[in-house]
Design a protein around this motif. Structure first.
Motif, short mmCIF file in Angstrom:
data_model
loop_
_atom_site.label_atom_id
_atom_site.label_comp_id
_atom_site.label_asym_id
_atom_site.label_seq_id
_atom_site.Cartn_x
_atom_site.Cartn_y
_atom_site.Cartn_z
N HIS A 42 0.83 -1.20 0.00
CA HIS A 42 0.00 0.00 0.00
C HIS A 42 0.86 1.26 0.00
CE1 HIS A 42 -2.76 3.09 1.69
NE2 HIS A 42 -3.64 2.46 0.95
N ARG A 43 1.96 1.23 0.74
CA ARG A 43 2.86 2.38 0.79
C ARG A 43 3.49 2.62 -0.58
NH1 ARG A 43 6.05 0.50 4.45
NH2 ARG A 43 4.68 1.11 6.17
N GLU A 44 3.85 1.54 -1.28
CA GLU A 44 4.46 1.68 -2.61
C GLU A 44 3.45 2.25 -3.61
OE1 GLU A 44 6.54 -1.17 -6.02
OE2 GLU A 44 5.84 -2.03 -4.12
N ILE A 45 2.21 1.79 -3.55
CA ILE A 45 1.18 2.31 -4.47
C ILE A 45 0.91 3.78 -4.19
CG2 ILE A 45 -1.28 2.14 -5.04
CD1 ILE A 45 -1.09 -0.86 -4.70
N THR A 46 0.86 4.15 -2.92
CA THR A 46 0.62 5.55 -2.56
C THR A 46 1.73 6.45 -3.04
OG1 THR A 46 -0.60 4.81 -0.59
CG2 THR A 46 0.14 7.11 -0.64
N ASN A 47 2.97 6.02 -2.90
CA ASN A 47 4.11 6.82 -3.35
C ASN A 47 4.11 6.98 -4.87
OD1 ASN A 47 5.01 7.12 -0.72
ND2 ASN A 47 6.36 5.33 -0.81
N LYS A 48 3.79 5.91 -5.58
CA LYS A 48 3.78 5.98 -7.04
C LYS A 48 2.62 6.82 -7.56
CE LYS A 48 6.12 1.60 -8.11
NZ LYS A 48 5.99 0.28 -8.75
N SER A 49 1.53 6.89 -6.80
CA SER A 49 0.35 7.63 -7.27
C SER A 49 0.63 9.12 -7.41
CB SER A 49 -0.82 7.40 -6.32
OG SER A 49 -0.55 7.97 -5.05
N ARG A 50 1.66 9.61 -6.75
CA ARG A 50 2.02 11.03 -6.85
C ARG A 50 2.87 11.33 -8.07
NH1 ARG A 50 3.52 9.89 -1.29
NH2 ARG A 50 1.80 10.44 0.13
N GLN A 51 3.28 10.28 -8.79
CA GLN A 51 4.24 10.48 -9.88
C GLN A 51 3.59 10.53 -11.26
OE1 GLN A 51 7.08 7.31 -9.41
NE2 GLN A 51 7.61 7.88 -7.31
N SER A 52 2.45 9.87 -11.43
CA SER A 52 1.83 9.86 -12.76
C SER A 52 0.33 9.64 -12.62
CB SER A 52 2.43 8.76 -13.64
OG SER A 52 2.10 7.49 -13.14
#
Length: 752
Positions: A42-52
């Protein structure tokens, strides 16, 4: 890499390997590791969601996937399964009595719906519906016609029972029984491969219809929880985060248990509370919301299908015309005492019978013969009595009924000239007539019949629920007591008990209410449910104003049953089957310490942790995991590694890594160990090791250790003394220790 020196270690775990972190059959999951994996994901998905934008959409779909899955579970359980099971079982049950000429696929009620030739006194009779005697002999009267109907009833009962037992034995052995004990064990973290698979779902759905239709003393409500969980488990494979994470999957299964009760009784709120109180081991707040949503969808879907044919969601709608009085709490409590006594007696008798079934050739080699014998005995004894011949749900509906002016039921067999004292559609208390006395004798015989047959039927190799038979027993006892109270009030309305609230010509006592309270009391005594049971009962009947009598009877039933034995029927079957289940309700009151339970014992050689290992050593043992220490001399604990992860990682390295052979040492250190110049390079697998295993000291009280296991869902816990490894405690060790304390056989814990 070429074996000339220790300059480089092989570490194949830079990328996760398929299979690492999974579990073998009949093992317990690691709750802490699974929740940690989900947090990292979940932390990885949240971090990536800010990028694209694509990653943001992926994050939204991931958050929505849980609700979509709940929608699918509710739709699948409510429509294709529960509605179909209800319709098919009603049809086959009626087929034992006859067939519809307009179409053999119509049950008795549907066949006579469109008929214009029915009379009020014989509403269930129409020319389109023919009994087997009418079809074969041309007449429905006389001894020969009765015998013909009797024989056809037995034939269909035996055929349905034979098909049910044979299909379960041949295709899906896990489809037998209620399923709730196993669901509770699975939700506690245990792995039983195939128990929630597609074959189990298909066979359980078919054989549940056959078993209920055969007339055996069982219900379909408990197995519907298993069916709903099978649907949820299969649908979990459509979503990656539920397919790859055992804890997330168990959140869905908890919601599915609520769906099962929702579609079984038309009780969505009671279903959620049932999952929370009786089944679930881990029930976070978001699971509560999703359970409520899934139960709502399932109930709405079932209402759309209208399998009960009454345009209502509830199975037993009641409409009592007289309120209950405070004096009636005494007989309600008496029903609670009866329910508690029956619950404790039933559990002891059923467990004794099931233990005999498991330890003799009967259960292992002759389940089909057992099923046929019980079905034949049930059919032969049930047919002569109209109250045992009808289905369990129909019997309960009859017992809950409040007699009115238009009722032709035998339970409403009061003298006709007393109807002038009626007010509106309700009848005043009146003396019992000949028809009612006949009905009471039949009900008394039905009570003993249901008690006996339920004891020997539950646990057979067919799908078998316990809700409806337990409710039927309680409803019979309640109706008998209700009629007795009604007659007591009629003949003694001037006594101090009834004076002031029960005047002559008034409708004071409602026997149907006593049946409803008795049903709740007996079901509570058997299962030990309280809050969820009361909610299920008022959702089931629509009798919201009768919550207090239901609460009084249910709590009394639980207190009496707990005084005679702490276990409910599901916990008793879990213990009988040896499942590794730590019951939250069971208190640990012994003063033992961790050092008394750990392996090895104090008198045994000390446990030696690993600092390196070889493939041959791993394969030569059956241990589920190995503690890792700094060195053989210090025995300072570093971590813990699972056997399955070790084998998968070594096998992968042998196939993909140059220089690694089966003789390569597996090490878990960060630094380079010393090795022979001509030896193969070591294989470093520090990445698969748990660097923070749960530990307790040797003087930790076992009651604290048991609480840690329950609340964290541990598989094992390491025991240390000043940081040095002493031993290990597994869930099986705790269960064996608790069995010894209770003077039970510790070897009854079958699975590890």
């Amino acid at each position: 890499m070429n074996g000339r020196g220790p300059s480089k270690l092989v570490d194949p775990l830079e990328d996760p390997l398929p299979g690492v972190g999974t579990y073998e059959d009949f093992n317990t999951i690691d709750w802490v590791r699974e929740k940690s994996k989900d947090r990292d994901r979940h932390r990885e998905i949240t971090n990536k969601s800010r990028q694209s934008t694509v990653a943001l959409l992926h994050s939204i779909s991931d958050a929505f996937s849980g609700w979509l899955l709940m929608l699918l579970v509710g739709l699948m359980s409510g429509s294709a399964l529960a509605g179909g099971i209800d319709i098919a079982s009603n049809w086959l049950t009626d087929m034992k009595g006859g067939v519809c000429l307009n179409g053999f696929w119509f049950n008795h009620e549907h066949c006579c719906w469109t008929s214009n030739e029915t009379t009020f006194q014989e509403r269930d009779q129409c020319p389109q519906w023919k009994s087997w005697a009418e079809l074969i002999t041309g007449t429905s009267e006389g001894a020969f016609a009765y015998i013909m109907n009797y024989l056809m009833y037995i034939f269909w009962a035996l055929l349905f029972a034979f098909l049910a037992v044979t299909l379960v034995r041949a295709f899906a052995p896990y489809a037998c029984g209620s399923g709730i004990p196993e669901i509770k064990t699975i939700l506690s973290g245990f792995i039983i491969r195939g128990y929630l698979g597609k074959w189990t779902l298909i066979i359980k759905t078919i054989t549940l219809v056959l078993a209920v239709s055969s007339g055996l003393s069982l219900g379909k409500e408990g197995p519907l929880v298993h069916v709903a969980c099978c649907c949820a488990n299969i649908l979990c494979h459509l979503f990656t985060k539920y397919r790859k994470n055992e804890v997330k999957r168990r959140e869905v299964l908890s919601a599915a248990a609520a769906v099962g009760v929702s579609v079984a009784f038309g009780a969505p709120i009671g279903g959620v509370l049932f999952s929370l109180e009786e089944v679930s081991y881990y029930f976070p707040l978001k699971t509560l919301w999703r359970s409520f949503f899934a139960a709502l969808v399932a109930a709405f879907t079932l209402r759309s299908i209208n399998p009960f044919g009454n345009s209502r969601l509830v199975l037993f709608y009641v409409e009592f015309h007289a309120p209950w009085h405070l004096v009636e709490l005494a007989p309600f409590v008496l029903l609670g005492i009866f329910g508690g006594l029956w619950g404790a007696l039933f559990i002891k008798a059923n467990i004794a019978w099931c233990r005999r079934r498991k330890t003799t050739r009967l259960g292992h080699y002759y389940p089909v013969i057992e099923g046929m014998v019980v079905a034949a005995l049930t059919a032969v004894l049930a047919y002569p009595n109209s109250y045992t011949r009808m289905s369990g749900a129909e019997l309960i509906s009859e017992l809950f009924n409040d007699c009115s002016l238009l009722d032709s039921s035998q339970l409403c067999g009061y003298p006709a000239n007393m109807s002038k004292t009626s007010v509106g559609n309700s009848l005043a208390d009146r003396p019992a007539g000949e028809g009612l006395y006949t009905a009471l004798w039949q009900l008394s015989l039905a009570l003993f019949f249901k008690m006996l047959m339920t004891v020997i039927t539950f646990g057979m190799k067919v799908p078998s629920g316990l809700f409806i038979p337990s409710m039927a027993i309680g409803a019979i006892a309640g109706r008998l007591l209700g009629v007795g109270m009604e007659q007591l009030a009629y003949y003694n309305h001037e006594s101090f008990i009834f004076k002031g609230w029960c005047s002559p010509g008034a409708d004071c006592i409602t026997p149907g209410l006593y049946a409803m309270v008795g049903a709740a009391a007996c079901l509570g005594g058997v299962t030990r449910m309280t809050v969820s049971l009361v909610v299920i009962m008022f959702e089931l009947t629509g009798g919201l104003e009768y919550i207090v009598p239901l609460m009084a009877a249910t709590m009394t039933s639980k207190w009496v049953a707990d005084a005679l034995g702490r276990e409910g029927i599901y916990e008793a079957h879990i213990r009988l089957n040896g499942y590794p289940f730590l019951e939250h309700k069971e208190e640990f009151e012994h003063s033992s310490l961790a050092v008394d339970v750990m392996r090895p014992r104090r008198s045994d050689p000390a446990l030696a942790g690993l600092y390196c290992i070889s493939q041959a050593l791993v394969e030569s043992t059956r241990y589920s995991g190995f503690p890792v220490v700094v060195s053989q001399e210090s025995q300072r604990l570093v971590g813990f590694v699972l056997r399955r992860d070790l084998l998968i990682s070594i096998e992968n390295a042998l196939q993909r890594q140059e220089g690694v052979v089966s003789a390569s040492r597996v090490v878990f250190t960060e630094h380079t160990p010393s090795q022979a110049p001509d030896g193969p390079p070591p294989l470093r697998l520090r990445g698969i090791m748990d660097l923070s295993p749960f530990t307790v000291t040797d003087h930790t009280p076992m009651d604290i250790t048991v609480d840690i296991f329950r609340k964290l869902g541990l598989r094992q816990c390491l025991v240390t003394h000043n940081g040095r490894l002493l031993g290990i405690i597994t869930k099986k060790d705790i269960l064996k220790h608790m069995a010894q304390i209770a003077n039970r056989d510790p070897d009854s814990i079958l699975f590890n």
